[in-house]
Motif scaffolding. Structure first.
Motif, short mmCIF file in Angstrom:
data_model
loop_
_atom_site.label_atom_id
_atom_site.label_comp_id
_atom_site.label_asym_id
_atom_site.label_seq_id
_atom_site.Cartn_x
_atom_site.Cartn_y
_atom_site.Cartn_z
N ALA A 162 -4.53 15.57 -0.34
CA ALA A 162 -3.95 16.86 -0.74
C ALA A 162 -2.68 17.15 0.07
O ALA A 162 -1.80 17.89 -0.38
CB ALA A 162 -4.98 17.97 -0.55
N ARG A 163 -2.57 16.55 1.26
CA ARG A 163 -1.37 16.81 2.08
C ARG A 163 -0.10 16.35 1.37
O ARG A 163 0.99 16.83 1.67
CB ARG A 163 -1.51 16.16 3.46
CG ARG A 163 -1.49 14.64 3.46
CD ARG A 163 -1.93 14.13 4.83
NE ARG A 163 -1.64 12.73 5.06
CZ ARG A 163 -2.38 11.73 4.59
NH1 ARG A 163 -3.45 11.98 3.85
NH2 ARG A 163 -2.07 10.48 4.85
N PHE A 164 -0.23 15.42 0.43
CA PHE A 164 0.94 14.99 -0.33
C PHE A 164 1.21 15.90 -1.53
O PHE A 164 2.19 15.73 -2.23
CB PHE A 164 0.74 13.55 -0.85
CG PHE A 164 0.59 12.53 0.24
CD1 PHE A 164 1.64 12.24 1.10
CD2 PHE A 164 -0.61 11.85 0.42
CE1 PHE A 164 1.50 11.29 2.11
CE2 PHE A 164 -0.76 10.90 1.43
CZ PHE A 164 0.30 10.62 2.27
N ALA A 221 0.85 -1.19 0.00
CA ALA A 221 0.00 0.00 0.00
C ALA A 221 0.88 1.24 0.00
O ALA A 221 2.06 1.18 0.38
CB ALA A 221 -0.89 -0.01 1.24
N THR A 222 0.31 2.35 -0.41
CA THR A 222 1.00 3.64 -0.25
C THR A 222 0.23 4.45 0.80
O THR A 222 -0.49 3.88 1.60
CB THR A 222 1.07 4.37 -1.61
OG1 THR A 222 -0.22 4.32 -2.20
CG2 THR A 222 2.08 3.70 -2.53
N GLY A 223 0.40 5.76 0.81
CA GLY A 223 -0.20 6.56 1.88
C GLY A 223 0.73 6.58 3.07
O GLY A 223 1.81 5.97 3.05
N SER A 224 0.31 7.23 4.14
CA SER A 224 1.22 7.38 5.28
C SER A 224 1.21 6.17 6.21
O SER A 224 2.19 5.91 6.91
CB SER A 224 0.91 8.65 6.06
OG SER A 224 -0.47 8.77 6.23
N THR A 225 0.14 5.39 6.20
CA THR A 225 0.00 4.32 7.18
C THR A 225 1.16 3.31 7.19
O THR A 225 1.62 2.93 8.27
CB THR A 225 -1.35 3.60 6.98
OG1 THR A 225 -2.39 4.56 7.12
CG2 THR A 225 -1.55 2.48 7.98
N PRO A 226 1.64 2.82 6.04
CA PRO A 226 2.66 1.77 6.10
C PRO A 226 4.10 2.29 6.17
O PRO A 226 5.03 1.47 6.16
CB PRO A 226 2.44 1.00 4.78
CG PRO A 226 1.83 1.97 3.85
CD PRO A 226 1.17 3.04 4.66
N GLY A 277 -13.71 3.92 4.60
CA GLY A 277 -13.67 2.47 4.47
C GLY A 277 -13.07 1.97 3.17
O GLY A 277 -13.13 0.77 2.89
N HIS A 278 -12.47 2.86 2.37
CA HIS A 278 -11.89 2.35 1.12
C HIS A 278 -10.60 1.59 1.39
O HIS A 278 -9.86 1.90 2.33
CB HIS A 278 -11.69 3.46 0.08
CG HIS A 278 -10.60 4.44 0.36
ND1 HIS A 278 -10.83 5.75 0.71
CD2 HIS A 278 -9.25 4.32 0.30
CE1 HIS A 278 -9.68 6.38 0.87
NE2 HIS A 278 -8.69 5.53 0.63
N ILE A 279 -10.37 0.57 0.59
CA ILE A 279 -9.07 -0.12 0.54
C ILE A 279 -8.63 -0.11 -0.91
O ILE A 279 -9.46 -0.21 -1.82
CB ILE A 279 -9.12 -1.56 1.12
CG1 ILE A 279 -10.26 -2.38 0.53
CG2 ILE A 279 -9.21 -1.52 2.64
CD1 ILE A 279 -10.28 -3.85 0.98
C1 F6R Z 1 -2.96 3.58 -0.96
C2 F6R Z 1 -4.26 3.03 -0.70
C3 F6R Z 1 -5.27 3.67 0.18
C4 F6R Z 1 -4.69 4.13 1.53
C5 F6R Z 1 -5.75 4.90 2.30
C6 F6R Z 1 -5.23 5.40 3.62
O1 F6R Z 1 -2.25 2.72 -1.83
O2 F6R Z 1 -4.53 2.03 -1.27
O3 F6R Z 1 -6.32 2.77 0.42
O4 F6R Z 1 -4.26 3.01 2.26
O5 F6R Z 1 -6.19 5.98 1.52
O6 F6R Z 1 -4.25 6.36 3.39
P1 F6R Z 1 -3.30 6.87 4.57
O7 F6R Z 1 -2.46 5.72 4.95
O8 F6R Z 1 -2.48 7.97 3.95
O9 F6R Z 1 -4.20 7.33 5.67
#
Ligand code: F6R
Length: 251
Positions: free
Chosen positions: A163-165, A33-38, A134-136
């Motif tokens: 938008a923070r990115f 995954a991308t985003g900040s979580t991983p 709830g999106h993945i």
């Molecule tokens: C990114 C992705 C999204 C993010 C989700 C949470 O590849 O598939 O589902 O996991 O938008 O984003 P963050 O981690 O930035 O809160």
């Protein structure tokens, strides 16, 4: 579902990285995954690689999604984000050609989606974050629970969150994406979903305790036999049975 409530993001990243390191094998297909979580998880995988305890050399990584229409060298293009996190001997040993991302710059996006769906088959381990709705992947509410890799449209809420990115400029966040579908994600042999912060609390409650519904896409994971949810206290704060999950914390 295994549910593990952690006292911090660091604890969740420690647990998730330990599981990935323990189960890794040469030739593994790792869903990323991308985003900040991983990000802290990837930092731990890099650290383990530096210490000779983990390597993605000879393995492959598969992105969940990619924006459509960003310049190829845009730092927030997910291929570029994942390259910076994972690729190279100074990162996790992953080879550039073993990093797979949907082709968001293709002229024929439908064909690019089909090609990605066919190439991915099933990953051995999938890392997931979750959106506040709830999106993945980029499977927005109301999409099909049986979807495969497809061209998607981001909700305004997701564009605002991302938008923070993009220096806070919502208009710079693409409207379209290519994303693995929910059926694609469900083919993963094992899934670890990480959720942090108050803004994920409703989504986590729906994911674990709600009815399966296309309106809360992550709820499809209730049908997967091998899912672990790692949530911090804030993300877990709307769970009805929180005391039970806390008591059994059975990682
Ligand atoms: C990114 C992705 C999204 C993010 C989700 C949470 O590849 O598939 O589902 O996991 O938008 O984003 P963050 O981690 O930035 O809160």
């Amino acid at each position: 579902m295994r549910i593990f409530l952690t006292s911090s993001k660091d604890e969740a990243w420690d647990i998730a990285s330990a599981r990935i390191i323990d189960t890794a094998f040469e030739g593994m297909k790792l869903g990323v995954a991308t985003g900040s979580t991983p990000l802290g998880l990837y930092a731990r995988l890099r650290q383990a690689h530096a210490e000779g305890r983990f390597s993605l050399a000879g393995s492959s990584a598969w992105a969940l999604d990619e924006y459509v229409g960003l310049a190829e060298d845009h730092p927030e293009g997910y291929r570029n984000v994942l390259r910076a996190e994972l690729v190279g001997p100074d990162k996790t040993g992953l080879a550039e050609e073993d990093l797979h991302t949907p082709d968001g710059s293709a002229t024929d996006l439908e064909a690019a989606a089909t090609a990605y769906e066919e190439a991915i088959g099933s990953v051995d381990m999938q890392i997931l974050g979750i959106g506040g709705d709830g999106h993945i992947g980029f499977n927005m509410p109301s999409g099909s629970l049986a979807s495969t890799t497809h061209v998607g449209t981001l909700t305004q809420e997701t564009r605002e969150a991302n938008a923070r990115f993009f220096s806070g400029d919502v208009s710079s966040v693409p409207e379209k994406c290519l994303t693995q579908g929910l059926a694609t994600i469900m083919r993963a042999k094992e899934i670890i979903l990480l959720a942090f912060g108050r803004e994920k609390a409703r989504a986590v409650a729906e994911l674990i305790e709600g009815p399966v519904s296309a309106f809360w896409p992550a709820t499809v994971l209730q049908h997967h036999p091998r899912v672990t949810i790692l949530a911090d206290e804030l993300a877990a704060s709307e769970l009805t049975m929180i005391d039970y999950y806390r008591a059994k914390n059975d990682w």
